[in-house]
Design a protein around this motif. Structure first.
Motif, mmCIF file in Angstrom:
data_model
loop_
_atom_site.group_PDB
_atom_site.id
_atom_site.type_symbol
_atom_site.label_atom_id
_atom_site.label_comp_id
_atom_site.label_asym_id
_atom_site.label_seq_id
_atom_site.Cartn_x
_atom_site.Cartn_y
_atom_site.Cartn_z
ATOM 1 N N HIS A 158 57.688 33.529 -26.898
ATOM 2 C CA HIS A 158 58.444 32.414 -27.488
ATOM 3 C C HIS A 158 57.498 31.558 -28.340
ATOM 4 O O HIS A 158 57.268 30.376 -28.053
ATOM 5 C CB HIS A 158 59.083 31.540 -26.398
ATOM 6 C CG HIS A 158 60.057 32.261 -25.531
ATOM 7 N ND1 HIS A 158 59.664 33.076 -24.474
ATOM 8 C CD2 HIS A 158 61.417 32.299 -25.557
ATOM 9 C CE1 HIS A 158 60.738 33.563 -23.884
ATOM 10 N NE2 HIS A 158 61.814 33.120 -24.519
ATOM 11 N N ASN A 161 57.622 27.506 -29.302
ATOM 12 C CA ASN A 161 58.648 26.831 -28.498
ATOM 13 C C ASN A 161 58.063 25.869 -27.462
ATOM 14 O O ASN A 161 58.657 24.837 -27.156
ATOM 15 C CB ASN A 161 59.543 27.851 -27.776
ATOM 16 C CG ASN A 161 60.557 28.490 -28.711
ATOM 17 O OD1 ASN A 161 60.518 28.260 -29.914
ATOM 18 N ND2 ASN A 161 61.466 29.291 -28.159
ATOM 19 N N LYS A 163 56.046 23.022 -25.681
ATOM 20 C CA LYS A 163 55.517 21.707 -26.057
ATOM 21 C C LYS A 163 54.428 21.307 -25.064
ATOM 22 O O LYS A 163 54.629 21.392 -23.846
ATOM 23 C CB LYS A 163 56.613 20.655 -26.040
ATOM 24 C CG LYS A 163 57.758 20.920 -27.013
ATOM 25 C CD LYS A 163 58.856 19.874 -26.847
ATOM 26 C CE LYS A 163 60.028 20.152 -27.776
ATOM 27 N NZ LYS A 163 61.125 19.156 -27.578
ATOM 28 N N GLN A 189 53.534 23.328 -29.716
ATOM 29 C CA GLN A 189 53.857 22.052 -30.346
ATOM 30 C C GLN A 189 53.073 20.956 -29.609
ATOM 31 O O GLN A 189 53.116 20.886 -28.379
ATOM 32 C CB GLN A 189 55.351 21.742 -30.231
ATOM 33 C CG GLN A 189 56.278 22.705 -30.950
ATOM 34 C CD GLN A 189 57.731 22.271 -30.814
ATOM 35 O OE1 GLN A 189 58.068 21.099 -31.056
ATOM 36 N NE2 GLN A 189 58.591 23.191 -30.434
ATOM 37 N N ASP A 210 56.520 20.839 -21.866
ATOM 38 C CA ASP A 210 56.427 21.990 -20.966
ATOM 39 C C ASP A 210 55.070 22.100 -20.283
ATOM 40 O O ASP A 210 54.971 22.707 -19.207
ATOM 41 C CB ASP A 210 56.685 23.282 -21.769
ATOM 42 C CG ASP A 210 58.006 23.244 -22.497
ATOM 43 O OD1 ASP A 210 59.042 23.248 -21.822
ATOM 44 O OD2 ASP A 210 57.986 23.185 -23.755
#
Length: 324
Positions: A158, A161, A163, A189, A210
């Protein structure tokens, strides 16, 4: 004949100037050695680029008494948090190399130089390191990954995607995140929380991000509350607070991120003075009082004398140049 006489006169003048220059250098060297033999000759000032009560301030104040006993003079802590610590750094950079003005900081000194081009790190001479903590890679307790490998596999499948929380561009924890991402080849990110590690940890627990890569001591309350879980320690050894958590290196990811604190003085300080300062700090570091402070604060101690700390500081400067 006249030309030959002029050549002889010029030669004698040049030789005289050369010998005078050597004499001046020898005299300066002798004066420097004399000063070193009388060191310290007055009180020692330790500049802290933070306000009272922070980790840097508390560490210096815990060193004060031992250093006063070892050096035989007063050791005075001076807090100068103005302009994000840049005032304190400039003050040390501009001081005379007498060994009587010290400066205490972490790798925040290096990150300061990245945002303030006029700050020349060549003007800072490492004296001794006393603390080396690490960053911990943490995720929300409800995340679908329970190991570092599972997190990295998810990130690879991913891309872009995930963070990760940081404390802003060129902040300490921004670099811990970059170190992890580079080692794991992850596209992340970067979400800034300018107030620092505590805010980053809360953002992770609430699901705003995350991943977080910051201090184990900052993460501990939320780990104990069951809201986040740790996957790895970014160090060459396991952390005293979480000895059950493996390092990233143990899991095949070379993502070490030492968080160190140490003493500096002005570049050009005599080597004998550096040795005396370094030895005095080591004596204080080994004291029961300072070791008790480290245990109570949760900061892992690690001592490096001035020569080892100088080599380490150079390596750290190069590492941060590579992390953009």
């Amino acid at each position: 004949m006249i030309i030959d006489q002029l050549k002889s006169i010029n030669k004698n003048i040049l030789q005289g100037c050369f010998l005078s220059g050597l004499g001046i250098l020898a005299l300066a060297g002798a004066q420097q050695k004399a000063l070193a033999s009388e060191f310290p000759s007055r009180d020692i000032e330790v500049i802290v680029p933070n306000g009272p009560g922070g980790a840097n301030d508390l560490t210096v104040r815990s060193l004060e008494s031992g250093l006063e006993s070892a050096l035989g003079v007063n050791v005075i802590t001076v807090n100068q948090p103005a302009s994000g610590g840049i005032v304190a750094a400039v003050r040390l950079a501009e001081t005379d190399p007498s060994g009587h003005t010290l400066y205490f900081n972490s790798q925040s000194l290096i990150t300061l130089s990245k945002t303030n081009d006029f700050l020349d790190l060549e003007k800072f001479q490492p004296v001794a390191q006393v603390v080396q903590d690490a960053s911990a890679i943490a995720v929300n307790s409800n995340a679908p990954y329970n190991t570092l490998a599972e997190l990295i596999d998810y990130g690879h499948s991913h891309p872009g995607n995930l963070k990760i929380a940081t404390n802003g561009k060129n902040g300490l924890w921004h670099y811990s995140a970059l170190t992890f991402a580079k080692a794991a080849d992850l596209d992340l990110q970067y979400i800034p929380y300018s107030s620092g590690g505590a805010a980053m940890s809360r953002a992770l627990a609430s699901g705003e991000v995350d991943i977080s890569a910051n201090s184990p001591s900052e993460l501990k309350p939320l780990v104990e509350a069951g809201r986040i879980k740790l996957l790895a320690i970014q160090s060459d050894s396991r952390h005293a607070i979480f000895p059950e958590i493996p390092t990233a290196v143990e899991q095949g990811i070379d993502a070490e991120f030492p968080v160190w604190r140490g003493v500096f003085t002005a570049a050009g300080t005599d080597e004998d003075m550096l040795k005396e300062l370094s030895n005095s700090i080591k004596e204080t570091y080994d004291s029961k009082a300072f070791q008790t402070f480290l245990d109570n604060s949760g900061m892992p101690g690690r001592f490096k004398p001035y020569d080892e700390f100088t080599e380490f500081f150079e390596a750290q400067k190069n590492m941060y140049l590579e992390l953009q």
